[in-house]
Design an enzyme around this catalytic site. Structure first.
Site, PDB file in Angstrom:
ATOM      1  N   HIS A  75      14.134  -9.839  14.796  1.00 26.58           N
ATOM      2  CA  HIS A  75      14.454 -11.144  15.383  1.00 26.58           C
ATOM      3  C   HIS A  75      14.897 -10.987  16.819  1.00 26.58           C
ATOM      4  O   HIS A  75      15.502  -9.993  17.190  1.00 26.58           O
ATOM      5  CB  HIS A  75      15.518 -11.884  14.572  1.00 26.58           C
ATOM      6  CG  HIS A  75      16.759 -11.081  14.291  1.00 26.58           C
ATOM      7  ND1 HIS A  75      16.793 -10.114  13.310  1.00 26.58           N
ATOM      8  CD2 HIS A  75      17.992 -11.095  14.853  1.00 26.58           C
ATOM      9  CE1 HIS A  75      18.010  -9.578  13.263  1.00 26.58           C
ATOM     10  NE2 HIS A  75      18.759 -10.147  14.201  1.00 26.58           N
ATOM     11  N   LEU A  76      14.582 -12.010  17.603  1.00 26.03           N
ATOM     12  CA  LEU A  76      15.046 -12.103  18.978  1.00 26.03           C
ATOM     13  C   LEU A  76      16.109 -13.190  19.028  1.00 26.03           C
ATOM     14  O   LEU A  76      15.877 -14.311  18.580  1.00 26.03           O
ATOM     15  CB  LEU A  76      13.896 -12.498  19.919  1.00 26.03           C
ATOM     16  CG  LEU A  76      12.655 -11.605  19.900  1.00 26.03           C
ATOM     17  CD1 LEU A  76      11.586 -12.194  20.822  1.00 26.03           C
ATOM     18  CD2 LEU A  76      13.010 -10.183  20.327  1.00 26.03           C
ATOM     19  N   HIS A  77      17.266 -12.841  19.577  1.00 27.86           N
ATOM     20  CA  HIS A  77      18.268 -13.861  19.859  1.00 27.86           C
ATOM     21  C   HIS A  77      17.960 -14.429  21.234  1.00 27.86           C
ATOM     22  O   HIS A  77      17.719 -13.668  22.181  1.00 27.86           O
ATOM     23  CB  HIS A  77      19.676 -13.255  19.929  1.00 27.86           C
ATOM     24  CG  HIS A  77      20.180 -12.671  18.655  1.00 27.86           C
ATOM     25  ND1 HIS A  77      20.985 -13.383  17.797  1.00 27.86           N
ATOM     26  CD2 HIS A  77      20.022 -11.449  18.099  1.00 27.86           C
ATOM     27  CE1 HIS A  77      21.304 -12.613  16.760  1.00 27.86           C
ATOM     28  NE2 HIS A  77      20.729 -11.439  16.919  1.00 27.86           N
ATOM     29  N   GLY A 133      24.249  -3.139  15.823  1.00 24.09           N
ATOM     30  CA  GLY A 133      24.849  -4.189  15.006  1.00 24.09           C
ATOM     31  C   GLY A 133      23.856  -5.090  14.313  1.00 24.09           C
ATOM     32  O   GLY A 133      24.170  -6.232  13.984  1.00 24.09           O
ATOM     33  N   GLN A 134      22.630  -4.593  14.067  1.00 28.16           N
ATOM     34  CA  GLN A 134      21.650  -5.415  13.346  1.00 28.16           C
ATOM     35  C   GLN A 134      22.131  -5.643  11.913  1.00 28.16           C
ATOM     36  O   GLN A 134      22.416  -4.681  11.195  1.00 28.16           O
ATOM     37  CB  GLN A 134      20.281  -4.723  13.338  1.00 28.16           C
ATOM     38  CG  GLN A 134      19.210  -5.576  12.654  1.00 28.16           C
ATOM     39  CD  GLN A 134      17.821  -4.925  12.647  1.00 28.16           C
ATOM     40  OE1 GLN A 134      17.653  -3.789  13.114  1.00 28.16           O
ATOM     41  NE2 GLN A 134      16.846  -5.641  12.111  1.00 28.16           N
ATOM     42  N   ASN A 164      18.747  -6.889  18.565  1.00 29.77           N
ATOM     43  CA  ASN A 164      19.604  -5.857  17.989  1.00 29.77           C
ATOM     44  C   ASN A 164      18.763  -5.020  17.037  1.00 29.77           C
ATOM     45  O   ASN A 164      18.116  -5.563  16.134  1.00 29.77           O
ATOM     46  CB  ASN A 164      20.780  -6.495  17.240  1.00 29.77           C
ATOM     47  CG  ASN A 164      21.765  -7.174  18.176  1.00 29.77           C
ATOM     48  OD1 ASN A 164      21.973  -6.715  19.297  1.00 29.77           O
ATOM     49  ND2 ASN A 164      22.361  -8.262  17.727  1.00 29.77           N
ATOM     50  N   ASP A 207      20.716 -20.424  15.275  1.00 30.29           N
ATOM     51  CA  ASP A 207      21.576 -19.451  14.603  1.00 30.29           C
ATOM     52  C   ASP A 207      22.714 -20.201  13.914  1.00 30.29           C
ATOM     53  O   ASP A 207      23.289 -21.139  14.461  1.00 30.29           O
ATOM     54  CB  ASP A 207      22.123 -18.446  15.618  1.00 30.29           C
ATOM     55  CG  ASP A 207      22.685 -17.198  14.947  1.00 30.29           C
ATOM     56  OD1 ASP A 207      22.067 -16.133  15.091  1.00 30.29           O
ATOM     57  OD2 ASP A 207      23.741 -17.303  14.266  1.00 30.29           O
TER      58      ASP A 207
HETATM   59  P1  AMP Z   1      21.794  -9.564  13.945  1.00 29.60           P
HETATM   60  O1  AMP Z   1      23.266  -9.309  13.873  1.00 29.60           O
HETATM   61  O2  AMP Z   1      21.198  -9.219  15.284  1.00 29.60           O
HETATM   62  O3  AMP Z   1      21.054  -8.945  12.787  1.00 29.60           O
HETATM   63  O4  AMP Z   1      21.645 -11.138  13.865  1.00 29.60           O
HETATM   64  C1  AMP Z   1      21.433 -11.862  12.697  1.00 29.60           C
HETATM   65  C2  AMP Z   1      21.710 -13.298  13.059  1.00 29.60           C
HETATM   66  O5  AMP Z   1      21.177 -14.133  12.066  1.00 29.60           O
HETATM   67  C3  AMP Z   1      23.215 -13.633  13.184  1.00 29.60           C
HETATM   68  O6  AMP Z   1      23.463 -14.144  14.480  1.00 29.60           O
HETATM   69  C4  AMP Z   1      23.418 -14.657  12.086  1.00 29.60           C
HETATM   70  O7  AMP Z   1      24.361 -15.660  12.455  1.00 29.60           O
HETATM   71  C5  AMP Z   1      22.028 -15.225  11.908  1.00 29.60           C
HETATM   72  N1  AMP Z   1      21.757 -15.766  10.592  1.00 29.60           N
HETATM   73  C6  AMP Z   1      21.886 -15.114   9.406  1.00 29.60           C
HETATM   74  N2  AMP Z   1      21.523 -15.923   8.388  1.00 29.60           N
HETATM   75  C7  AMP Z   1      21.152 -17.091   8.950  1.00 29.60           C
HETATM   76  C8  AMP Z   1      20.675 -18.330   8.422  1.00 29.60           C
HETATM   77  N3  AMP Z   1      20.504 -18.512   7.094  1.00 29.60           N
HETATM   78  N4  AMP Z   1      20.399 -19.332   9.285  1.00 29.60           N
HETATM   79  C9  AMP Z   1      20.566 -19.155  10.620  1.00 29.60           C
HETATM   80  N5  AMP Z   1      20.998 -18.008  11.181  1.00 29.60           N
HETATM   81  C10 AMP Z   1      21.304 -16.990  10.357  1.00 29.60           C
END
Ligand code: AMP
Ligand code: ZN
Length: 113
Positions: free
Chosen positions: A99-101, A92-93, A86, A31
């Site tokens: 995606h999975l964090h 908060g997506q 999310n 991330d």
């Molecule tokens: P969400 O808020 O659950 O939609 O998470 C999206 C995640 O993607 C956030 O934690 C961002 O920091 C991450 N993110 C967005 N763009 C990039 C990127 N180009 N490279 C790596 N992480 C990213």
């Protein structure tokens, strides 16, 4: 695959990312704004907007296995880690590609904010 989707562009290689693992269904990368000492993002190769739009169990299973694999390679299996999807506005997506964090390397709190 969408030219307008950041994560599709990472899959396609037109936006750089630090890849850590992949399988036939998905890829895992770091991330860009880590919320824990280890913070990986696991995504499907094909565009799926969110968990609410997912329907392929094999794909979802492969993503979960990839999450466990990267957690293992980050050394998180013993101490523990959190996997978060999310989904939608209240959660908060911000990127509308499923995606999975995978978060670990510190103690997590519950309930989440
Ligand atoms: P969400 O808020 O659950 O939609 O998470 C999206 C995640 O993607 C956030 O934690 C961002 O920091 C991450 N993110 C967005 N763009 C990039 C990127 N180009 N490279 C790596 N992480 C990213
Ligand atoms: Zn996408």
């Amino acid at each position: 695959m969408s030219d307008h989707c950041i994560f599709c562009r990472i899959v396609g290689g037109t936006i750089p990312a630090t890849l850590v693992a992949s399988n036939t269904h998905g890829i895992a990368f770091r991330d860009q704004h880590p919320q824990a000492p280890s913070h990986l993002v696991v995504i499907p190769r094909r565009h799926v907007a969110s968990l609410a739009d997912a329907s392929d169990g094999a794909e979802l299973g492969a993503l979960l296995l990839l999450a466990a694999e990267v957690a293992r390679s980050e050394g998180l299996s013993e101490t523990g880690y959190r996997v978060v999807a999310n989904t939608g506005d209240d959660a908060g997506q911000t990127v509308h590609h499923l995606h999975l964090h995978v978060l670990g390397g510190r103690v997590m709190h519950w309930p989440p904010g």
